[in-house]
Design a protein around this motif. Structure first.
Motif, mmCIF file in Angstrom:
data_model
loop_
_atom_site.group_PDB
_atom_site.id
_atom_site.type_symbol
_atom_site.label_atom_id
_atom_site.label_comp_id
_atom_site.label_asym_id
_atom_site.label_seq_id
_atom_site.Cartn_x
_atom_site.Cartn_y
_atom_site.Cartn_z
ATOM 1 N N MET A 1 5.733 157.031 101.143
ATOM 2 C CA MET A 1 4.992 156.977 102.204
ATOM 3 C C MET A 1 3.317 156.476 100.796
ATOM 4 S SD MET A 1 3.001 159.031 104.250
ATOM 5 C CE MET A 1 1.360 159.180 104.496
ATOM 6 N N THR A 2 3.721 155.204 101.191
ATOM 7 C CA THR A 2 2.946 154.416 100.764
ATOM 8 C C THR A 2 1.298 154.712 101.483
ATOM 9 O OG1 THR A 2 3.095 152.590 101.789
ATOM 10 C CG2 THR A 2 3.914 152.775 98.943
ATOM 11 N N SER A 3 0.228 155.149 100.285
ATOM 12 C CA SER A 3 -0.842 155.529 100.724
ATOM 13 C C SER A 3 -1.703 153.945 101.095
ATOM 14 C CB SER A 3 -1.900 156.396 100.292
ATOM 15 O OG SER A 3 -3.734 156.291 100.925
ATOM 16 N N SER A 4 -2.782 153.539 101.875
ATOM 17 C CA SER A 4 -3.650 152.290 101.759
ATOM 18 C C SER A 4 -4.939 152.759 102.327
ATOM 19 C CB SER A 4 -3.173 151.364 102.707
ATOM 20 O OG SER A 4 -3.299 152.270 103.870
ATOM 21 N N LEU A 5 -5.074 153.477 101.000
ATOM 22 C CA LEU A 5 -6.510 153.846 100.582
ATOM 23 C C LEU A 5 -7.294 153.219 99.814
ATOM 24 C CD1 LEU A 5 -7.784 157.195 101.412
ATOM 25 C CD2 LEU A 5 -7.672 157.097 98.714
ATOM 26 N N THR A 6 -8.768 152.770 101.028
ATOM 27 C CA THR A 6 -10.226 151.348 101.719
ATOM 28 C C THR A 6 -10.937 152.385 100.405
ATOM 29 O OG1 THR A 6 -8.334 150.754 102.475
ATOM 30 C CG2 THR A 6 -10.867 149.329 102.258
ATOM 31 N N THR A 7 -11.880 152.299 100.205
ATOM 32 C CA THR A 7 -13.032 152.031 99.730
ATOM 33 C C THR A 7 -14.293 151.644 100.550
ATOM 34 O OG1 THR A 7 -12.485 153.876 98.055
ATOM 35 C CG2 THR A 7 -14.854 153.847 98.265
ATOM 36 N N ILE A 8 -15.047 151.601 101.509
ATOM 37 C CA ILE A 8 -16.299 150.561 101.575
ATOM 38 C C ILE A 8 -17.651 151.562 101.510
ATOM 39 C CG2 ILE A 8 -14.861 149.638 103.603
ATOM 40 C CD1 ILE A 8 -16.268 151.721 106.401
ATOM 41 N N ASP A 9 -18.501 150.748 101.207
ATOM 42 C CA ASP A 9 -19.478 151.385 100.641
ATOM 43 C C ASP A 9 -20.896 150.345 102.043
ATOM 44 O OD1 ASP A 9 -22.082 151.864 100.227
ATOM 45 O OD2 ASP A 9 -22.440 150.601 98.329
ATOM 46 N N LEU A 10 -20.945 151.226 103.163
ATOM 47 C CA LEU A 10 -21.688 150.996 104.662
ATOM 48 C C LEU A 10 -23.279 150.806 104.646
ATOM 49 C CD1 LEU A 10 -19.839 150.305 107.568
ATOM 50 C CD2 LEU A 10 -19.874 152.436 107.931
ATOM 51 N N LYS A 11 -24.143 150.525 104.629
ATOM 52 C CA LYS A 11 -25.663 150.241 104.896
ATOM 53 C C LYS A 11 -25.636 151.381 106.444
ATOM 54 C CE LYS A 11 -28.180 148.949 102.244
ATOM 55 N NZ LYS A 11 -29.047 149.715 100.609
ATOM 56 N N ILE A 12 -26.664 152.254 106.345
ATOM 57 C CA ILE A 12 -27.185 152.134 107.408
ATOM 58 C C ILE A 12 -27.985 152.697 107.615
ATOM 59 C CG2 ILE A 12 -26.213 155.094 108.952
ATOM 60 C CD1 ILE A 12 -24.073 155.622 107.157
ATOM 61 N N GLU A 13 -29.100 152.240 108.756
ATOM 62 C CA GLU A 13 -30.464 152.183 109.158
ATOM 63 C C GLU A 13 -30.487 153.527 110.070
ATOM 64 O OE1 GLU A 13 -31.106 148.032 110.061
ATOM 65 O OE2 GLU A 13 -30.928 147.394 107.854
ATOM 66 N N GLY A 14 -31.188 154.019 109.907
ATOM 67 C CA GLY A 14 -32.791 154.832 110.514
ATOM 68 C C GLY A 14 -31.925 156.576 110.892
ATOM 69 N N MET A 15 -31.571 156.544 109.134
ATOM 70 C CA MET A 15 -31.036 157.990 108.799
ATOM 71 C C MET A 15 -32.448 157.983 108.289
ATOM 72 S SD MET A 15 -27.782 158.237 107.204
ATOM 73 C CE MET A 15 -28.224 156.919 105.638
#
Length: 73
Positions: A1-15
């Protein structure tokens, strides 16, 4: 089974506190295929690793927005 691991850097406002961090982490971890979530209050972002075969960036953004935070696009 191949893993399609993806990494994202998400900007979040309001924290602005530790509770915000745990709210975002809990919302994202509720999705299928989430491997890791690192939320930074000082950088106003979350670095999220996930299996793209099980969830999508759109689903992650929606989960963060549903938790009450803004994700600028």
């Amino acid at each position: 089974m191949t893993s399609s691991l993806t990494t994202i850097d998400l900007k979040i406002e309001g924290m602005d506190c530790g509770h915000c961090i745990s709210t975002v982490e809990k919302a994202v971890h509720a999705l299928p295929g989430i491997e890791e979530v690192k939320v930074s209050l000082s950088d106003n972002n979350a670095i999220i690793s996930f299996d793209a075969a099980l969830t999508s960036q759109d689903a992650i953004v929606e989960a963060v927005e549903d938790a009450g935070y803004d994700v600028p696009r």
